[in-house]
Design a protein around this motif. Structure first.
Motif, mmCIF file in Angstrom:
data_model
loop_
_atom_site.group_PDB
_atom_site.id
_atom_site.type_symbol
_atom_site.label_atom_id
_atom_site.label_comp_id
_atom_site.label_asym_id
_atom_site.label_seq_id
_atom_site.Cartn_x
_atom_site.Cartn_y
_atom_site.Cartn_z
ATOM 1 N N TRP A 43 9.218 1.503 10.655
ATOM 2 C CA TRP A 43 9.804 0.634 9.435
ATOM 3 C C TRP A 43 9.275 0.731 8.159
ATOM 4 O O TRP A 43 9.662 0.292 7.155
ATOM 5 C CB TRP A 43 9.196 -0.968 10.080
ATOM 6 C CG TRP A 43 7.910 -1.021 10.272
ATOM 7 C CD1 TRP A 43 7.351 -1.272 11.534
ATOM 8 C CD2 TRP A 43 6.785 -1.268 9.464
ATOM 9 N NE1 TRP A 43 6.017 -1.506 11.645
ATOM 10 C CE2 TRP A 43 5.668 -1.337 10.223
ATOM 11 C CE3 TRP A 43 6.723 -1.277 8.192
ATOM 12 C CZ2 TRP A 43 4.360 -1.432 10.053
ATOM 13 C CZ3 TRP A 43 5.310 -1.370 7.456
ATOM 14 C CH2 TRP A 43 4.231 -1.676 8.551
ATOM 15 N N ALA A 44 8.253 1.778 8.354
ATOM 16 C CA ALA A 44 7.601 2.206 6.803
ATOM 17 C C ALA A 44 8.562 2.828 5.997
ATOM 18 O O ALA A 44 9.481 3.546 6.533
ATOM 19 C CB ALA A 44 6.565 2.919 6.956
ATOM 20 N N ARG A 45 8.613 2.536 4.509
ATOM 21 C CA ARG A 45 9.571 3.360 3.887
ATOM 22 C C ARG A 45 8.905 4.503 3.401
ATOM 23 O O ARG A 45 7.648 4.883 3.492
ATOM 24 C CB ARG A 45 9.780 2.640 2.631
ATOM 25 C CG ARG A 45 10.191 1.019 2.520
ATOM 26 C CD ARG A 45 11.505 1.182 3.342
ATOM 27 N NE ARG A 45 12.688 1.634 2.512
ATOM 28 C CZ ARG A 45 13.884 1.797 2.708
ATOM 29 N NH1 ARG A 45 14.400 1.498 3.916
ATOM 30 N NH2 ARG A 45 14.847 2.570 1.959
ATOM 31 N N ARG A 46 9.592 5.736 3.313
ATOM 32 C CA ARG A 46 9.157 7.020 3.095
ATOM 33 C C ARG A 46 9.811 7.857 1.795
ATOM 34 O O ARG A 46 10.943 7.375 1.662
ATOM 35 C CB ARG A 46 9.244 8.058 4.263
ATOM 36 C CG ARG A 46 8.586 7.363 5.574
ATOM 37 C CD ARG A 46 8.410 8.676 6.479
ATOM 38 N NE ARG A 46 9.535 9.220 7.054
ATOM 39 C CZ ARG A 46 10.152 8.976 8.340
ATOM 40 N NH1 ARG A 46 9.719 8.090 9.069
ATOM 41 N NH2 ARG A 46 11.254 9.563 8.513
ATOM 42 N N VAL A 47 8.944 8.346 1.030
ATOM 43 C CA VAL A 47 9.367 9.118 -0.144
ATOM 44 C C VAL A 47 8.627 10.505 -0.298
ATOM 45 O O VAL A 47 7.390 10.446 0.072
ATOM 46 C CB VAL A 47 9.358 8.348 -1.309
ATOM 47 C CG1 VAL A 47 7.796 7.875 -1.507
ATOM 48 C CG2 VAL A 47 9.807 9.063 -2.464
ATOM 49 N N PRO A 90 12.509 1.957 -5.799
ATOM 50 C CA PRO A 90 13.207 1.133 -5.139
ATOM 51 C C PRO A 90 12.610 1.009 -3.632
ATOM 52 O O PRO A 90 12.659 0.015 -2.846
ATOM 53 C CB PRO A 90 14.318 2.155 -4.755
ATOM 54 C CG PRO A 90 13.980 3.533 -5.652
ATOM 55 C CD PRO A 90 12.984 3.165 -6.515
ATOM 56 N N GLN A 91 11.665 1.843 -3.394
ATOM 57 C CA GLN A 91 10.810 1.949 -2.040
ATOM 58 C C GLN A 91 9.805 0.709 -2.018
ATOM 59 O O GLN A 91 9.776 -0.054 -1.148
ATOM 60 C CB GLN A 91 10.262 3.209 -1.691
ATOM 61 C CG GLN A 91 11.073 4.389 -1.748
ATOM 62 C CD GLN A 91 12.318 4.334 -0.752
ATOM 63 O OE1 GLN A 91 12.282 3.474 0.417
ATOM 64 N NE2 GLN A 91 13.066 5.331 -0.564
ATOM 65 N N ALA A 110 0.948 -1.169 0.076
ATOM 66 C CA ALA A 110 0.068 0.091 -0.016
ATOM 67 C C ALA A 110 0.969 1.247 0.103
ATOM 68 O O ALA A 110 2.077 1.074 0.690
ATOM 69 C CB ALA A 110 -1.027 0.039 1.305
ATOM 70 N N VAL A 111 0.623 2.125 -0.881
ATOM 71 C CA VAL A 111 1.382 3.604 -1.012
ATOM 72 C C VAL A 111 0.242 4.470 -0.263
ATOM 73 O O VAL A 111 -1.041 4.798 -0.883
ATOM 74 C CB VAL A 111 1.524 4.057 -2.262
ATOM 75 C CG1 VAL A 111 1.980 5.258 -2.271
ATOM 76 C CG2 VAL A 111 2.723 2.937 -2.920
ATOM 77 N N LEU A 112 0.575 4.888 1.044
ATOM 78 C CA LEU A 112 -0.245 5.936 1.867
ATOM 79 C C LEU A 112 0.074 7.322 1.641
ATOM 80 O O LEU A 112 1.131 7.535 1.642
ATOM 81 C CB LEU A 112 -0.174 5.571 3.346
ATOM 82 C CG LEU A 112 -0.834 6.524 4.166
ATOM 83 C CD1 LEU A 112 -2.297 6.762 3.955
ATOM 84 C CD2 LEU A 112 -0.424 6.312 5.745
ATOM 85 N N LEU A 113 -0.748 7.956 0.761
ATOM 86 C CA LEU A 113 -0.412 9.180 0.452
ATOM 87 C C LEU A 113 -0.846 10.180 1.492
ATOM 88 O O LEU A 113 -2.200 10.198 1.900
ATOM 89 C CB LEU A 113 -1.284 9.810 -0.932
ATOM 90 C CG LEU A 113 -0.175 9.432 -2.258
ATOM 91 C CD1 LEU A 113 -0.402 7.984 -2.539
ATOM 92 C CD2 LEU A 113 -0.936 10.266 -3.246
ATOM 93 N N ARG A 119 -0.315 -5.479 5.286
ATOM 94 C CA ARG A 119 0.469 -5.340 3.826
ATOM 95 C C ARG A 119 1.592 -4.373 4.188
ATOM 96 O O ARG A 119 1.892 -3.680 5.078
ATOM 97 C CB ARG A 119 -0.580 -4.559 3.023
ATOM 98 C CG ARG A 119 -1.986 -5.231 2.815
ATOM 99 C CD ARG A 119 -1.558 -6.414 1.982
ATOM 100 N NE ARG A 119 -2.654 -7.339 1.725
ATOM 101 C CZ ARG A 119 -3.129 -8.172 2.346
ATOM 102 N NH1 ARG A 119 -2.391 -8.585 3.566
ATOM 103 N NH2 ARG A 119 -3.938 -9.074 2.185
ATOM 104 N N SER A 120 2.725 -4.712 3.315
ATOM 105 C CA SER A 120 3.729 -4.020 3.059
ATOM 106 C C SER A 120 3.316 -2.377 2.887
ATOM 107 O O SER A 120 2.437 -2.322 2.250
ATOM 108 C CB SER A 120 4.897 -4.323 2.233
ATOM 109 O OG SER A 120 4.251 -4.263 0.884
ATOM 110 N N LEU A 121 4.094 -1.572 3.076
ATOM 111 C CA LEU A 121 3.887 0.036 3.249
ATOM 112 C C LEU A 121 4.944 0.926 2.880
ATOM 113 O O LEU A 121 6.133 0.666 3.381
ATOM 114 C CB LEU A 121 3.415 0.443 4.661
ATOM 115 C CG LEU A 121 3.047 1.844 4.945
ATOM 116 C CD1 LEU A 121 1.842 2.169 4.274
ATOM 117 C CD2 LEU A 121 2.726 1.987 6.486
ATOM 118 N N VAL A 122 4.504 1.935 1.990
ATOM 119 C CA VAL A 122 5.390 2.940 1.735
ATOM 120 C C VAL A 122 4.535 4.251 1.770
ATOM 121 O O VAL A 122 3.320 4.343 1.236
ATOM 122 C CB VAL A 122 5.894 2.926 0.196
ATOM 123 C CG1 VAL A 122 6.530 4.210 -0.440
ATOM 124 C CG2 VAL A 122 6.422 1.554 -0.165
#
Length: 475
Positions: free
Chosen positions: A357-361, A376-377, A298-301, A324-327
């Motif tokens: 632990w969540a990836r951030r961009v 890459p995230q 999931a990409v949380l905006l 779910r994995s998370l960005v």
């Protein structure tokens, strides 16, 4: 705590009585504490309230799947480890399949369809006392088209008087109807023997999933989900408007990023809790939850130009609970000045502390700034979500950690960790077999150490505990 939660591979805590219970993983152990051996899966499918969960419990020989005399109790795919005639395999309980289901029923049907498409064998359960319904015939047609071995279980044949009604199910075109009474055990052994005859020794598909990885774009209304999808596809795939709530139905699109295809799904913005929403908002929230469940990452905006809100937190909770994995993508970064960046850092430390632990961009969907940095995230998060640690490596590491920092004393006794195994992936789920309960604080400590040693960036990690039964209870 329900029985279903007790032993669900991704569930919560339970008990153990002997060392045989240690082999509960999604994949069996190789006997030397090393690499895992895959187990085949048999999916139990059918329309609602035909006795699927009761049959699952009969196959397991214990009551684990929740059973009630109303349709729709089982909703998700739940896997349980089973043994028959010395062979180990997974039994997958599914929700009731209905071809014209709407809302939550549609999500349940998708889970059942996924089980039918990925299992190594399928058992279609039909209520012999009712006969073949239009829904049964629709499921049978779908199964006849697949290459997966299918067995037809005529359930609720409690005595010989119902045998003739079971014979009428030959009309479904799935071969011999196998009479069984899941509630009383009649014919269960014969059905299990037939399952083992068609079940392969190892799964047909083991390893990385085929096809594009599934990505759900989620967030509160007007945060820029549709704009991001349009930027990724370089088209006006999704309707975009400044009015919040423009998107109602999930919009999915294949997107080429980083030299390969991804399946992105734009979802409705969640404005309210599901139980307080009404009308189209209620159904939109159900569809969004279903999209998260169907996604792998999931990409949380989050709108970086505004303070993090309760709505952002609510969507985050939904993702974490779904495993779910998370960005986390901070959108509208082109509107963020230096003062806002300092304030945002404080909000992240305060409001997102539960998902370090969540990836951030940082991106801008409107200008396309740093959108390519999502790849890459996403890769890191998915790699962690799929990661498996061998049993030997896990127990060797755990022994050193516990020796340095033992569990706290509880009730005058210090619990001992006897054995550990990774019971599942997606998300990584670890089960510790102990002599006593482990406090939540100590579990968080183990999770932190686990991440320091093995990574798991971008993926939730679940640590469950099985406590040894007391001698009096075992007697």
């Amino acid at each position: 705590m329900t029985d279903q939660q007790d032993f669900d591979l991704g569930g919560v805590d339970g008990v153990w009585s002997d060392e045989a219970d240690w082999q509960i993983g999604e994949f069996g152990d190789d006997g030397e504490g090393g690499n895992a051996v895959p187990m085949p899966t048999v999916a139990i499918v059918g329309r609602p309230n035909v006795g699927k969960s009761t049959l699952v419990n009969r196959i397991l020989g214990r009551r684990e799947a929740v059973v009630e005399d109303i349709p729709g109790v089982t909703r998700d795919r739940v896997s349980y480890a089973a043994v028959w005639s010395g062979r180990r395999f997974l039994v997958q309980d599914t929700g009731g399949w209905e071809p014209d289901a709407k809302g939550m029923g549609q999500s349940i049907a998708r889970q059942a369809e996924f089980a039918m498409n990925t299992a190594d064998a399928v058992v279609l359960v039909v209520d012999a006392t009712v006969g073949a319904t239009a829904t049964d015939e629709a499921v049978a047609r779908a199964l006849r088209r697949s290459k997966t071995p299918v067995l037809l279980a005529a359930n609720k044949v409690d005595d010989e008087r119902v045998e003739s009604e079971a014979a009428a199910l030959w009309s479904l075109g799935l071969g011999e109807p196998r009479s069984v009474s899941a509630a009383h055990g009649r014919g269960a052994g014969d059905l299990l023997d037939a399952i083992l005859e068609v079940l392969p020794e190892t799964p047909r598909d083991f390893g990385q999933p085929a096809g594009p990885r599934r990505v759900a774009l989620v967030g509160k209304p007007n945060v820029g989900k549709s704009s991001l999808l349009n930027k990724l596809t370089d088209s006006d795939r999704a309707v975009v408007d400044n009015v919040a709530g423009t998107t109602v139905d999930p919009v999915d699109e294949l997107v080429e990023l980083g030299g390969r295809l991804w399946n992105f799904v734009d979802t409705a913005g969640l404005r309210k809790r599901v139980n307080t929403a009404s009308g189209h908002e209620y159904y939109a929230s159900l569809r969004t939850r279903a999209a998260i469940d169907a996604a792998e990452v999931a990409v949380l905006l989050i709108d970086a130009s505004e303070p993090i809100t309760e709505q952002d937190q609510r969507v985050l909770t939904m993702i974490v609970e779904a495993g779910r994995s998370l960005v986390i993508a901070f959108n509208k970064w082109d509107l963020v000045d230096e003062d806002r960046r300092l304030q945002l850092d404080k909000e992240i430390d305060r409001d997102l502390s539960r998902v370090p632990w969540a990836r951030r961009v940082n991106i801008s969907a409107s200008t396309g700034r740093s959108v390519q940095k999502l790849v890459p995230q996403l890769d890191t998060a998915l790699e962690s979500w799929d990661k498996r640690i061998s049993t030997g490596q896990l127990n060797g590491w755990l022994k050193d950690v516990i020796a340095a920092t033992p569990p706290p004393v509880r009730g005058g006794r210090q619990p001992r960790v006897m054995f550990a195994t990774q019971a599942a992936t997606r998300p990584p789920t670890f089960v510790l077999f102990t002599t006593g309960f482990l406090e939540a604080g100590y579990r968080r400590f183990l999770e932190r150490k686990l991440r320091e040693q093995f990574g798991f960036d971008g993926s939730p990690v679940r640590i469950n505990v099985r406590v040894r039964e007391k001698r009096e209870r075992r007697k």
